[in-house]
Design an enzyme around this catalytic site. Structure first.
Site, PDB file in Angstrom:
ATOM      1  N   PHE A  17     -11.165  -4.280  -6.072  1.00 22.44           N
ATOM      2  CA  PHE A  17     -11.175  -5.154  -4.893  1.00 22.44           C
ATOM      3  C   PHE A  17     -10.651  -4.332  -3.708  1.00 22.44           C
ATOM      4  CE2 PHE A  17     -10.131  -7.701  -8.668  1.00 22.44           C
ATOM      5  CZ  PHE A  17     -11.166  -8.622  -8.686  1.00 22.44           C
ATOM      6  N   ASP A  60     -15.627  -2.397  -4.923  1.00 15.98           N
ATOM      7  CA  ASP A  60     -15.667  -3.683  -4.215  1.00 15.98           C
ATOM      8  C   ASP A  60     -17.105  -4.188  -4.263  1.00 15.98           C
ATOM      9  OD1 ASP A  60     -13.569  -5.130  -2.056  1.00 15.98           O
ATOM     10  OD2 ASP A  60     -15.687  -5.633  -1.727  1.00 15.98           O
ATOM     11  N   ASP A 115      -6.248  -6.100  -6.546  1.00 12.51           N
ATOM     12  CA  ASP A 115      -5.876  -6.904  -5.367  1.00 12.51           C
ATOM     13  C   ASP A 115      -6.996  -7.894  -5.059  1.00 12.51           C
ATOM     14  OD1 ASP A 115      -4.554  -7.852  -3.144  1.00 12.51           O
ATOM     15  OD2 ASP A 115      -5.223  -6.221  -1.830  1.00 12.51           O
ATOM     16  N   ARG A 162       0.845  -1.211   0.000  1.00  9.17           N
ATOM     17  CA  ARG A 162       0.000   0.000   0.000  1.00  9.17           C
ATOM     18  C   ARG A 162       0.873   1.251   0.000  1.00  9.17           C
ATOM     19  NH1 ARG A 162      -3.852  -3.257   3.127  1.00  9.17           N
ATOM     20  NH2 ARG A 162      -2.643  -2.977   5.020  1.00  9.17           N
ATOM     21  N   CYS A 178      -2.761 -13.434  -4.040  1.00  7.03           N
ATOM     22  CA  CYS A 178      -2.543 -13.939  -2.676  1.00  7.03           C
ATOM     23  C   CYS A 178      -2.766 -15.451  -2.617  1.00  7.03           C
ATOM     24  CB  CYS A 178      -3.412 -13.199  -1.669  1.00  7.03           C
ATOM     25  SG  CYS A 178      -5.169 -13.384  -1.964  1.00  7.03           S
TER      26      CYS A 178
HETATM   27  N1  SAH Z   1      -6.855  -4.207  -1.177  1.00  4.26           N
HETATM   28  C1  SAH Z   1      -7.545  -4.436   0.075  1.00  4.26           C
HETATM   29  C2  SAH Z   1      -7.798  -5.900   0.333  1.00  4.26           C
HETATM   30  C3  SAH Z   1      -8.591  -6.609  -0.756  1.00  4.26           C
HETATM   31  S1  SAH Z   1      -9.211  -8.152  -0.291  1.00  4.26           S
HETATM   32  C4  SAH Z   1      -6.775  -3.753   1.198  1.00  4.26           C
HETATM   33  O1  SAH Z   1      -5.651  -3.293   0.981  1.00  4.26           O
HETATM   34  O2  SAH Z   1      -7.288  -3.689   2.315  1.00  4.26           O
HETATM   35  C5  SAH Z   1     -10.240  -8.609  -1.607  1.00  4.26           C
HETATM   36  C6  SAH Z   1     -11.558  -7.851  -1.703  1.00  4.26           C
HETATM   37  O3  SAH Z   1     -12.205  -8.279  -2.909  1.00  4.26           O
HETATM   38  C7  SAH Z   1     -12.574  -8.084  -0.607  1.00  4.26           C
HETATM   39  O4  SAH Z   1     -12.919  -6.858  -0.028  1.00  4.26           O
HETATM   40  C8  SAH Z   1     -13.825  -8.688  -1.323  1.00  4.26           C
HETATM   41  O5  SAH Z   1     -15.050  -8.145  -0.828  1.00  4.26           O
HETATM   42  C9  SAH Z   1     -13.615  -8.218  -2.723  1.00  4.26           C
HETATM   43  N2  SAH Z   1     -14.197  -9.031  -3.810  1.00  4.26           N
HETATM   44  C10 SAH Z   1     -14.199 -10.381  -3.938  1.00  4.26           C
HETATM   45  N3  SAH Z   1     -14.708 -10.741  -5.140  1.00  4.26           N
HETATM   46  C11 SAH Z   1     -15.040  -9.581  -5.785  1.00  4.26           C
HETATM   47  C12 SAH Z   1     -15.577  -9.282  -7.068  1.00  4.26           C
HETATM   48  N4  SAH Z   1     -15.881 -10.246  -7.938  1.00  4.26           N
HETATM   49  N5  SAH Z   1     -15.754  -7.989  -7.388  1.00  4.26           N
HETATM   50  C13 SAH Z   1     -15.448  -6.998  -6.516  1.00  4.26           C
HETATM   51  N6  SAH Z   1     -14.917  -7.222  -5.301  1.00  4.26           N
HETATM   52  C14 SAH Z   1     -14.700  -8.494  -4.942  1.00  4.26           C
END
Ligand code: SAH
Length: 390
Positions: free
Chosen positions: A220, A243, A293, A205, A333
């Site tokens: 995401f 998201d 992400d 980040r 991940c």
């Molecule tokens: N980048 C964030 C962590 C991301 S975790 C940080 O730094 O805090 C992955 C995220 O993807 C989760 O919040 C989940 O709700 C979201 N997610 C999962 N599948 C998704 C999709 N198809 N479209 C949009 N968001 C999604």
């Protein structure tokens, strides 16, 4: 102590200090219940001590390759992990204090948010050691210790899949305010993802926040992590956080206000990223910085090919939406998706996008998530920060 004897040849992995013994590697076992056992090779050589977990595929998790893991030994290992983080429990910082197998404590994760610790116990060993963990963390200065047992892998260990449980100290507030590299966040340890936050992406980040410029699309986003960092950068004009979770985005708006981000600089959109990127393409939209992400696409090696298609799909779409000179920060991940394979998938996406990309930086999970050199599975998070050539 009861003995578990390995099949001939199956001692090699333990000698290389890999902590997992699968059921197929076991010749005979004197134990049929969850307890500490001595692990020996086919010819009786002692290899170490581990915790027997009869209902799991990972039948024994090695806890010590040397001394017998007495209560004092385990306490010393917990303290070793915690003290190595040099964490100040009275600070507003957030850190992972114990990183499971990588700290020789299989299945035991402990994350601290401004002094409040949240455990995730995903092995029989960790569940069995809970009281000692709580006691040791409270003695180390924790304000509270709670547990999140809403993780599906617990079922594989024959453990109950529950929810949040407050275990010791003074009950954590509904949201805990933390600070990360000058950016403030609100953490919900009861209902937030994992133990409340994605601590592993802290270093990424920060890096992405520094590279970001112009119009930023954070895919995401969860509660907006990468986007809040980017918004602090004067070169950034706007951040769009996307998201699928309405709850995460609602928290994201609160975090935006907490950081005094100007109203017009950040917007939130509840959408499926796969569909959202296609809609952007159809509408001819473009961005200067894009962050991808996603959640884990591969739970195991058997799902790697399917996962690769998912990664390629979103990377290709993002690469096309990116203006020349723009920054793409892309992550995986899934530990089954190795760094080499991830590079390959991203390079295939670049080929299909008919564009050149240069690697500016590679990111790993933050250093409070150390990886044991003997445990490749521990290295699950990887990222590429790329610049699109003109
Ligand atoms: N980048 C964030 C962590 C991301 S975790 C940080 O730094 O805090 C992955 C995220 O993807 C989760 O919040 C989940 O709700 C979201 N997610 C999962 N599948 C998704 C999709 N198809 N479209 C949009 N968001 C999604």
């Amino acid at each position: 102590m009861k003995k578990v004897v390995l099949q001939k040849g199956r001692e090699h992995s333990v000698l290389r200090r890999h902590p997992w013994i699968f059921s197929g590697a076991i010749k005979t076992s004197e134990s049929s219940k969850p307890e500490m056992v001595e692990v020996v090779s086919f010819n009786g050589e002692r290899l170490g001590f581990g915790f027997n977990s009869p209902s799991s595929q990972i039948r024994v998790r090695i806890v010590s390759f040397k001394a017998e893991p007495t209560r004092d030994y385990l306490k010393a290992k917990i303290l070793e992990a915690v003290s190595s983080r040099k964490y100040d429990f009275s600070s507003s910082q957030a850190r992972r204090l114990i990183n499971a197998e990588n700290d020789d404590l299989p299945g035991l994760v402990a994350d601290a948010y401004a002094g409040h610790v949240v455990l995730q116990l995903t092995s029989k060993f960790a569940a069995d050691t809970q009281a000692l963990i709580v006691e040791t963390l409270m003695e180390s200065g924790a304000k509270s210790v709670s547990e999140r047992s809403d993780v599906e892998v617990r079922a594989k260990e024959g453990l109950e899949v529950g929810g949040f449980a407050f275990l010791a100290g003074s009950e954590p507030p509904e949201t805990i305010e933390i600070e990360e590299s000058g950016v403030k966040f609100l953490i919900d340890v009861r209902k937030g993802h994992k133990t409340g936050y994605y601590l592993d992406q802290r270093a990424a980040r920060k890096a992405v926040g520094e590279y970001a410029f112009g119009k930023v699309l954070n895919c995401f986003s969860y509660t907006g992590g990468f986007g809040h960092y980017a918004a602090k950068n004067a070169a950034v004009t706007h951040v769009l956080q996307v998201d699928v979770s309405a709850e995460a985005l609602k928290r994201g708006r609160e975090i935006m206000a907490l950081n005094a981000c100007p109203e017009e600089k950040m917007t939130f959109e509840e959408a499926d990223v796969f569909k959202f990127l296609r809609a952007c393409r159809d509408q001819g939209k473009s961005f200067d910085t894009i962050v991808l992400d996603p959640p884990k696409f591969a739970e195991s090696k058997s799902q790697v090919m399917k996962a690769a298609r998912g990664y390629k799909d979103i990377n290709l779409l993002a690469m096309k939406l990116l203006k020349p000179g723009g920054i793409l920060a892309t992550f995986s991940c899934s530990s089954a998706m190795t760094s080499d394979l991830f590079d390959k998938v991203v390079s295939e996406a670049a080929a299909d996008a008919k564009a050149s990309f240069r690697i500016l930086a590679r990111t790993l999970q933050a250093d409070d998530h150390p990886v044991s050199i003997s445990f490749p599975e521990g290295q699950y998070l990887k990222g590429l920060i790329l610049r699109k050539a003109l």
